[in-house]
Design an enzyme around this catalytic site. Structure first.
Site, PDB file in Angstrom:
ATOM      1  N   HIS A  68       0.817  -1.210   0.000  1.00  0.00           N
ATOM      2  CA  HIS A  68       0.000   0.000   0.000  1.00  0.00           C
ATOM      3  C   HIS A  68       0.853   1.264   0.000  1.00  0.00           C
ATOM      4  O   HIS A  68       0.361   2.349  -0.321  1.00  0.00           O
ATOM      5  CB  HIS A  68      -0.946   0.006   1.204  1.00  0.00           C
ATOM      6  CG  HIS A  68      -0.259  -0.148   2.515  1.00  0.00           C
ATOM      7  ND1 HIS A  68       0.206  -1.357   2.985  1.00  0.00           N
ATOM      8  CD2 HIS A  68       0.046   0.754   3.482  1.00  0.00           C
ATOM      9  CE1 HIS A  68       0.768  -1.193   4.176  1.00  0.00           C
ATOM     10  NE2 HIS A  68       0.681   0.078   4.496  1.00  0.00           N
ATOM     11  N   SER A 116      -1.634  -7.787  -0.531  1.00  0.00           N
ATOM     12  CA  SER A 116      -2.127  -8.703   0.492  1.00  0.00           C
ATOM     13  C   SER A 116      -0.968  -8.902   1.458  1.00  0.00           C
ATOM     14  O   SER A 116       0.047  -9.530   1.116  1.00  0.00           O
ATOM     15  CB  SER A 116      -2.549 -10.033  -0.139  1.00  0.00           C
ATOM     16  OG  SER A 116      -3.072 -10.892   0.834  1.00  0.00           O
ATOM     17  N   GLU A 356       2.797 -24.384   3.649  1.00  0.00           N
ATOM     18  CA  GLU A 356       2.297 -24.301   2.282  1.00  0.00           C
ATOM     19  C   GLU A 356       2.315 -22.885   1.724  1.00  0.00           C
ATOM     20  O   GLU A 356       2.509 -22.674   0.523  1.00  0.00           O
ATOM     21  CB  GLU A 356       0.871 -24.871   2.198  1.00  0.00           C
ATOM     22  CG  GLU A 356       0.774 -26.370   2.419  1.00  0.00           C
ATOM     23  CD  GLU A 356       0.708 -26.770   3.890  1.00  0.00           C
ATOM     24  OE1 GLU A 356       0.734 -27.985   4.168  1.00  0.00           O
ATOM     25  OE2 GLU A 356       0.613 -25.857   4.762  1.00  0.00           O
TER      26      GLU A 356
END
Length: 615
Positions: A68, A116, A356
């Site tokens: 951001h 994200s 993962e």
């Protein structure tokens, strides 16, 4: 640059962050202002990069994990001469390269899409792994993180992996500005709290005043000279630094400054300083060598082979034929069969353990450096990394994902291990390819083709053995299908994939004994789907019956329905899918309980045929 010049450059980055956000009427200027000194010192004194040659093998790599704060990144590009002032002020506007959060699809200097939170450092680990183990180059990877995102578990997956791999070519710069989106962060300005966490994972840490350019300069030098450990520079900063009305104040996250002109004046006005970024050293590009012929494994028809075994053997063969192929696993390589690749190509195999998110992020980082990664784990566990898959698509990353142990057919392990949502997940990804082979030769061929596709590629494998249906020289084009049973008197078409192909063939045999002929289509390419074959089958037989070892939502049935979204009449479509919550049972019992075995297919077909002849 000397101290005074660095201070001036930092002020210019602040001013341009304010200007860009004001022109857009949105953005995150205060988050950019806190890190301006950190960026200025890095750009002017430590970053080695040729903006005219972003693919230069010796370029340092920079990842803005706090995506951001893109106004700061774009302001730095302007200072380096990569964009001009006119383009800077197109920030967040239609068709501008300067999007709200940076993406490599638009800008060649961006390594990965961010925004994200918690993803930049894990991808940075992948890039650093490439430099350390594959490229064998001394480029450094610099990742600018925000303190808010350090609450994300993926950050600590990355921290542990980097420490374990001794990635001394990786530096995390943490902008500890104390304020998140809605208020103070968990640890505020407690740098020691963050230092203890990084140190626990084997990192060297440096605590610094993030607005003291000389201290920052020394910290970067210390990071570059530290051997055997990654370095975390923990910088105490103030959000909105330099403008009294917004400095260290809550409630201003994600908002342009109300009095932008006054703020610019307070910061000393508009500047047009230019930075001569250090040239990267000369480096030789190591080209991966491809063999002239790819020797894939072959199986005879009728053999019993699990598609996961075929995947492992095919991947190992692909690694022999292509030196650019790398493999990653989530500590289940003995089950996914990725271990076959590890045994033959240990130098290109990456064990990510049960992390993962880090596994997929590392694949993205390796892809950014030009490698062709295959990352495998149980299909069910890829759900944990789904946001990384989503962001990889935004990056335009080319990665191959393989999910094993799919569906109720895995048997006794029960529902926690059963991938029943994976086809829906992967179909929803922009530009993805989704494949579900039913036999060994088909699996091998598809694995080889995946290497040359673009975007996110997903292939689903099964645990149990199944008979080989196709010859070793059969071709399986992406977007195609195979019609396994066909006659001019077919009463309906059964569309299956993977394990249900074999069940459909058994059902067809049983029905033929009763005088009922059905067409059987192996829809191995779930996305893109073979519209032509499905439309022809619907025209010929009038009814399609889909059967899938997957939840009803988003899987094979919905893929088939997509073939009829062009306005033409939709044929009669009936779906068999997993609608119950499975327990533990044998594979045969599981398929029957879910209503997707041969007996269930035959029963549904009989009912449909009977209904079709009722006047």
């Amino acid at each position: 640059m000397n101290t005074g010049e660095l201070v001036e450059l930092a002020q210019q980055l602040r001013v341009d962050s304010v200007r860009a956000s004001a022109a857009a009427g949105s953005g995150h200027p205060t988050s950019s202002m806190s890190a301006a000194d950190l960026m200025a010192v890095l750009l002017a004194n430590h970053f080695r990069y040729d903006f005219d040659r972003p693919a230069h093998p010796a370029n340092d790599r920079f990842v803005l994990s706090k995506g951001h704060a893109s106004p700061l990144l774009y302001a730095a590009y302007k200072a380096a001469g990569a964009v001009d002032d006119e383009e800077l002020l197109t920030f967040r506007k239609l068709d501008s390269r300067l999007e709200g959060h940076p993406t490599p699809r638009k800008l060649p200097w961006v390594e990965t899409a961010t925004g994200s939170l918690g993803q930049g450092l894990p991808v940075g680990v992948g890039i650093a792994l490439s430099g350390k183990r594959l490229d064998r180059s001394d480029y450094r990877v610099w990742v600018l993180c925000g303190d808010s995102e350090l609450a994300e578990g993926s950050i600590w997956e990355a921290a542990e992996h980097a420490g374990h791999e001794h990635l001394d070519n990786l530096t995390a710069i943490v902008d500890v500005n104390r304020l998140g989106q809605r208020g103070p962060t968990r640890h505020g300005h407690d740098l020691d709290a963050y230092a203890r966490r990084f140190q626990a994972f084997g990192w060297h840490t440096v605590e610094v005043d993030g607005h003291d350019v000389d201290a920052i300069d020394r910290a970067y030098g210390e990071a570059a000279s530290t051997k055997g450990q990654p370095t975390a520079i923990l910088a105490r900063t103030l959000k909105g630094k330099g403008v009294a009305d917004v400095e260290d104040r809550e409630g201003l996250h994600g908002k342009p400054l109300k009095n932008a002109d006054d703020a610019i004046e307070e910061l000393g006005g508009v500047r047009d300083l230019r930075v001569q970024v250090q040239e990267p050293p000369a480096a030789r590009i190591l080209h991966a060598v491809r063999a002239g012929h790819l020797d894939l494994p072959r199986w005879d028809t009728g053999e019993e082979v699990a598609t996961r075994d075929a995947y492992g053997q095919a991947l190992a063969a692909l690694g022999t034929g292509r030196g650019d192929v790398v493999a990653l696993d989530g500590e289940v390589g003995d089950s996914t069969r990725t271990e076959y690749f590890a045994k033959e190509h240990a130098d290109r195999y990456f064990e990510c353990y049960i992390a993962e998110q880090q596994m997929v992020a590392a694949a993205v980082g390796l892809a950014a450096r030009g490698w062709v990664p295959y990352a495998g784990t149980f299909a069910a566990f890829l759900t944990r990394a789904y946001d990384f898959v989503r962001m990889a698509s935004i990056s335009g990353a080319g990665i191959n994902l393989v999910g094993s142990h799919a569906g109720v057919a895995i048997g006794q392990d029960g529902p926690s291990q059963m991938g029943l949502e994976d086809l829906a997940m992967m179909r929803a990804i922009h530009g993805s390819t989704v494949l579900y082979p039913c036999d060994a030769n088909q699996t091998a061929r598809l694995i080889a083709q995946m290497a040359d596709l673009e975007g996110i590629r997903y292939l689903r494998t099964g645990r149990g053995e199944s008979p080989v249906l196709y010859g070793a020289d059969e071709e399986f084009p992406i977007g195609g299908s195979k019609v396994l049973r066909f006659s001019q008197s077919d009463r309906l078409t059964v569309v299956a994939a993977g394990v249900t192909v074999h069940e459909a063939l058994k059902a067809a045999e049983a029905l033929e004994q009763e005088g009922i002929r059905i067409r059987v289509v192996d829809l191995y390419s779930v996305k893109p789907v073979d519209r032509a074959t499905l439309r022809q089958a619907a025209e010929d037989t009038g009814c399609l019956l889909t059967v899938e070892d997957h939840r009803e939502e988003g899987g094979l049935g919905d893929a088939v329905l997509d073939a009829f979204t062009d306005g033409r009449p939709v044929p009669r479509l009936v779906r068999l899918a997993v609608r119950t919550m499975p327990g533990s049972a044998s594979p045969e019992e599981q398929l029957h309980a879910a209503g997707i075995d041969a007996e269930s297919i035959a029963a549904a077909a009989r009912l449909l045929v009977e209904q079709a002849i009722v006047p």
